[in-house]
Design a protein around this motif. Structure first.
Motif, short mmCIF file in Angstrom:
data_model
loop_
_atom_site.label_atom_id
_atom_site.label_comp_id
_atom_site.label_asym_id
_atom_site.label_seq_id
_atom_site.Cartn_x
_atom_site.Cartn_y
_atom_site.Cartn_z
N ILE A 11 6.84 15.98 1.29
CA ILE A 11 5.82 14.41 0.46
C ILE A 11 4.98 14.76 -0.18
O ILE A 11 4.47 14.43 -1.38
CB ILE A 11 5.04 14.28 2.02
CG1 ILE A 11 6.50 12.88 2.97
CG2 ILE A 11 3.81 13.34 1.78
CD1 ILE A 11 6.60 11.29 2.21
N VAL A 115 0.10 7.18 5.13
CA VAL A 115 1.24 7.47 5.32
C VAL A 115 2.06 6.82 3.93
O VAL A 115 2.58 5.61 3.19
CB VAL A 115 2.11 6.61 6.57
CG1 VAL A 115 3.24 6.70 6.07
CG2 VAL A 115 1.13 6.37 7.64
N LEU A 117 5.37 7.72 0.73
CA LEU A 117 6.52 7.37 1.05
C LEU A 117 7.55 8.22 0.18
O LEU A 117 6.39 8.78 -1.15
CB LEU A 117 7.25 6.69 0.51
CG LEU A 117 6.74 5.61 2.16
CD1 LEU A 117 7.66 4.14 2.39
CD2 LEU A 117 7.45 6.11 3.66
N SER A 120 6.75 7.72 -3.95
CA SER A 120 5.67 7.64 -4.57
C SER A 120 5.61 7.91 -5.97
O SER A 120 5.12 8.08 -6.54
CB SER A 120 4.54 8.44 -3.63
OG SER A 120 4.05 7.57 -2.31
N GLY A 125 6.48 2.19 -3.79
CA GLY A 125 6.67 1.51 -1.63
C GLY A 125 4.94 1.79 -1.78
O GLY A 125 4.15 2.16 -2.36
N PHE A 158 3.07 1.62 10.79
CA PHE A 158 3.91 1.76 9.85
C PHE A 158 5.05 2.80 9.22
O PHE A 158 5.20 2.67 9.60
CB PHE A 158 2.14 1.69 8.86
CG PHE A 158 1.91 -0.32 8.64
CD1 PHE A 158 3.14 -0.91 8.13
CD2 PHE A 158 0.77 -0.55 8.62
CE1 PHE A 158 2.77 -2.47 7.59
CE2 PHE A 158 0.48 -1.05 8.42
CZ PHE A 158 1.55 -2.29 8.03
N SER A 159 3.58 3.90 10.59
CA SER A 159 4.07 5.47 10.73
C SER A 159 6.29 5.18 10.93
O SER A 159 6.85 5.89 10.80
CB SER A 159 3.00 6.73 11.09
OG SER A 159 4.29 7.99 11.04
N THR A 162 8.57 4.00 8.64
CA THR A 162 9.47 5.35 8.09
C THR A 162 10.43 5.64 8.88
O THR A 162 11.18 6.13 7.97
CB THR A 162 8.55 5.47 7.65
OG1 THR A 162 7.49 6.73 8.67
CG2 THR A 162 7.14 5.31 7.37
N MET A 165 14.25 5.00 7.25
CA MET A 165 14.36 5.41 6.18
C MET A 165 15.70 5.57 5.96
O MET A 165 16.50 4.94 5.00
CB MET A 165 13.74 6.74 5.57
CG MET A 165 12.35 5.88 4.75
SD MET A 165 11.14 7.39 3.63
CE MET A 165 11.23 8.51 4.90
#
Length: 255
Positions: A11, A115, A117, A120, A125, A158-159, A162, A165
């Motif tokens: 990240i 958060v 991804l 980025s 995203g 939201f986390s 993820t 993915m």
């Protein structure tokens, strides 16, 4: 603006690349030297990036500090560091609430959870932040679409999303393999699938209420191939597994 990254994982790599290639890159990005191979690659690629020999040197020289270490190692790495009252801290520490991290970064008063991804790096995203901070929203707005969590529990949800993915990429892989087996060159098959899914997702973006039920129905004609595909996947519990997987991740996070 000087931004320091404590932690050198994927990240961090994505955010550094995205920021350095944005329309308004930071003056300087300071990176931990813990992962020497990744850090050197970023230094070669971008002139703004400098490797700091210690996390404390990094913190001392940064106006914005991004915490991007593994959550299980966070307290051990972060709590010995000395922060300043005027600094803004961005926590990418999954599962750790603002109240848990705040004591480690005192006397810094502004602590933002986020958060981002890996995409980025390509300036696309979602990037969730909580609570709102104008400067941080503008910074991350250079490399993604900002979603402001209404409350901290929302950023947790939201986390959790993820976690889909890898399953999503697995779907792409399975469909690509089927197409390759049917005689289509693998790269052409992947490009077609990405184009098709991207076009379908663009229709979802137009929905005012986020309800895709009408799109599902209009995609199926009685006795048609889409109806057959939905029938087979439903009978095997394929769609239910998405919900169950999210519930499993939620339990893991809340444990």
């Amino acid at each position: 603006m000087k931004i320091g990254f404590v932690g050198t994982g994927n990240i961090t790599s994505a955010l550094v690349k995205g920021l350095c290639t944005s329309n308004n890159p930071p003056d300087k990005i300071l990176v931990s030297s813990r992962n020497e191979q990744n850090s050197k690659a970023r230094e070669i690629d971008f002139e703004q990036v400098k490797i700091e020999k210690s996390n404390q040197n990094l913190v001392d020289s940064s106006g914005i500090v991004v915490l991007a270490v593994l959550p299980q190692n966070a307290e051990e790495i972060i709590s010995p560091l000395h922060f300043k009252p005027h600094q803004k801290i961005i926590s990418l520490l999954a599962g750790l609430r603002v109240a848990e991290v705040a004591p480690w970064v005192k006397p810094a008063k502004i602590l933002i959870r986020s958060v981002p991804l890996p995409c980025s790096a390509k300036h696309v995203g979602p990037i969730v932040i909580y609570p709102y901070d104008e400067e941080i929203a503008a910074l991350f707005g250079l490399i993604g679409k900002i979603f402001l969590a209404a409350e901290e529990s929302e950023i947790e949800s939201f986390s959790i999303i993820t976690a889909l993915m890898a399953p999503y990429y697995t779907i792409i892989q399975e469909v690509t393999e089927w197409a390759a087996g049917a005689g289509i060159e693998r790269k052409r098959a992947a490009d077609y699938i990405v184009s098709m899914f991207g076009a379908l997702l663009s229709l979802v973006e137009e929905l005012k209420n986020g309800d895709t039920s009408k799109l599902i129905q209009t995609s199926m004609t009685p006795g048609g191939i889409n109806e057959l595909a939905v029938k087979i996947i439903s009978e095997q519990g394929g769609f239910d597994l998405w919900y169950k997987s999210l519930e499993a991740v939620k339990k893991r996070v809340e444990a």
